[in-house]
Scaffold this motif. Structure first.
Motif, PDB file in Angstrom:
ATOM      1  N   LEU A   1       0.837  -1.198   0.000  1.00  9.93           N
ATOM      2  CA  LEU A   1       0.000   0.000   0.000  1.00  9.93           C
ATOM      3  C   LEU A   1       0.874   1.252   0.000  1.00  9.93           C
ATOM      4  CD1 LEU A   1      -2.730   1.429   0.157  1.00  9.93           C
ATOM      5  CD2 LEU A   1      -2.623   1.172   2.639  1.00  9.93           C
ATOM      6  N   LYS A   2       1.936   1.245   0.790  1.00 15.44           N
ATOM      7  CA  LYS A   2       2.833   2.386   0.856  1.00 15.44           C
ATOM      8  C   LYS A   2       3.485   2.633  -0.512  1.00 15.44           C
ATOM      9  CE  LYS A   2       6.428   4.363   3.740  1.00 15.44           C
ATOM     10  NZ  LYS A   2       7.286   4.178   4.906  1.00 15.44           N
ATOM     11  N   GLN A   3       3.861   1.561  -1.201  1.00 10.83           N
ATOM     12  CA  GLN A   3       4.448   1.695  -2.534  1.00 10.83           C
ATOM     13  C   GLN A   3       3.444   2.282  -3.523  1.00 10.83           C
ATOM     14  OE1 GLN A   3       5.792  -2.244  -3.426  1.00 10.83           O
ATOM     15  NE2 GLN A   3       7.756  -1.999  -2.353  1.00 10.83           N
ATOM     16  N   LYS A   4       2.183   1.844  -3.430  1.00 12.33           N
ATOM     17  CA  LYS A   4       1.144   2.375  -4.317  1.00 12.33           C
ATOM     18  C   LYS A   4       0.925   3.867  -4.068  1.00 12.33           C
ATOM     19  CE  LYS A   4      -1.451  -1.854  -5.193  1.00 12.33           C
ATOM     20  NZ  LYS A   4      -2.730  -2.540  -5.057  1.00 12.33           N
ATOM     21  N   VAL A   5       0.902   4.243  -2.791  1.00 10.82           N
ATOM     22  CA  VAL A   5       0.715   5.650  -2.454  1.00 10.82           C
ATOM     23  C   VAL A   5       1.900   6.471  -2.955  1.00 10.82           C
ATOM     24  CG1 VAL A   5       0.561   7.301  -0.534  1.00 10.82           C
ATOM     25  CG2 VAL A   5      -0.827   5.234  -0.495  1.00 10.82           C
ATOM     26  N   THR A   6       3.100   5.941  -2.820  1.00 11.17           N
ATOM     27  CA  THR A   6       4.290   6.644  -3.309  1.00 11.17           C
ATOM     28  C   THR A   6       4.231   6.839  -4.816  1.00 11.17           C
ATOM     29  OG1 THR A   6       5.629   5.788  -1.490  1.00 11.17           O
ATOM     30  CG2 THR A   6       6.818   6.566  -3.431  1.00 11.17           C
ATOM     31  N   ARG A   7       3.841   5.798  -5.547  1.00 10.45           N
ATOM     32  CA  ARG A   7       3.718   5.908  -7.005  1.00 10.45           C
ATOM     33  C   ARG A   7       2.627   6.921  -7.377  1.00 10.45           C
ATOM     34  NH1 ARG A   7       4.473   0.268  -6.784  1.00 10.45           N
ATOM     35  NH2 ARG A   7       2.253  -0.106  -7.074  1.00 10.45           N
ATOM     36  N   LEU A   8       1.528   6.878  -6.669  1.00 14.10           N
ATOM     37  CA  LEU A   8       0.435   7.814  -6.922  1.00 14.10           C
ATOM     38  C   LEU A   8       0.896   9.243  -6.659  1.00 14.10           C
ATOM     39  CD1 LEU A   8      -2.562   8.359  -7.571  1.00 14.10           C
ATOM     40  CD2 LEU A   8      -3.028   8.010  -5.141  1.00 14.10           C
ATOM     41  N   ARG A   9       1.598   9.466  -5.550  1.00 14.87           N
ATOM     42  CA  ARG A   9       2.088  10.805  -5.209  1.00 14.87           C
ATOM     43  C   ARG A   9       3.042  11.306  -6.284  1.00 14.87           C
ATOM     44  NH1 ARG A   9       6.555  12.558  -3.420  1.00 14.87           N
ATOM     45  NH2 ARG A   9       7.304  10.591  -2.631  1.00 14.87           N
ATOM     46  N   GLN A  10       3.942  10.447  -6.743  1.00 15.90           N
ATOM     47  CA  GLN A  10       4.902  10.845  -7.782  1.00 15.90           C
ATOM     48  C   GLN A  10       4.201  11.184  -9.091  1.00 15.90           C
ATOM     49  OE1 GLN A  10       7.510   7.473  -7.627  1.00 15.90           O
ATOM     50  NE2 GLN A  10       8.817   8.385  -6.051  1.00 15.90           N
TER      51      GLN A  10
END
Length: 175
Positions: free
Chosen positions: A4-13
């Motif tokens: 989930l943290k990786q998905k949020v990071t990709r979304l933020r980027q």
């Protein structure tokens, strides 16, 4: 949880590649708000309270003014700065007992989002209004009393500012 943290990071980027936006913190804030709202609804149901089909106009006006005052009090008042201090950094006074603060750059998206929430009266108004509205259903007499006090303080603030403007105007017109 790491996924989930990786998905949020990709979304933020993808969302804001050149600016830090704490989307994970915003998600946590929205989840907390939803949880608080669900808890209020559960309390209303457990207490057997009925939700009015349409709130009285007087209650809407009272809660609107009280929401404005409590939101500004929590987000900007110098006296409430200890509540914001873990999430913000003092910048300067902005008059009438209020201060300007900047969100701390802590590296934590949740802490950053909380800092933004606590230093923004517009953002806090949603939370304050939800709490007061829930209070109106769960404890209407107490909520109206508290809202009346906050509304009186808001009216007093405007009268104090009007008095100061009138005084400055009168002093400026002396011969």
């Amino acid at each position: 949880m790491g996924e989930l943290k990786q998905k949020v990071t990709r979304l933020r980027q993808a969302y804001a590649p050149h600016e830090h936006r704490p989307l994970g913190g915003y998600l946590a804030s929205m989840g907390t708000f939803a949880g608080v709202t669900a808890a209020i609804a559960t309390l209303v149901k457990a207490a057997g309270r009925t939700v009015p089909e349409r709130p009285a106009a007087s209650d809407v006006v009272l809660l609107s003014i009280a929401t404005h005052k409590l939101s500004r009090l929590l987000a900007k008042d110098a006296v409430t700065s200890p509540l914001r201090a873990p999430f913000t950094r003092y910048d300067r006074p902005i008059g009438s007992g209020e201060v300007l603060e900047q969100v701390r750059d802590s590296g934590s998206p949740t802490r950053h989002a909380i800092g933004e929430l606590l230093s923004c009266p517009f953002c806090l108004a949603v939370w304050v209004s939800t709490g007061l509205t829930g209070g109106l259903v769960l404890a209407p007499r107490l909520t109206r009393l508290v809202a009346t006090a906050l509304t009186a303080v808001a009216a007093s603030d405007f009268l104090q500012m009007a008095y100061a403007i009138a005084q400055q105007s009168a002093e400026g017109h002396k011969d």
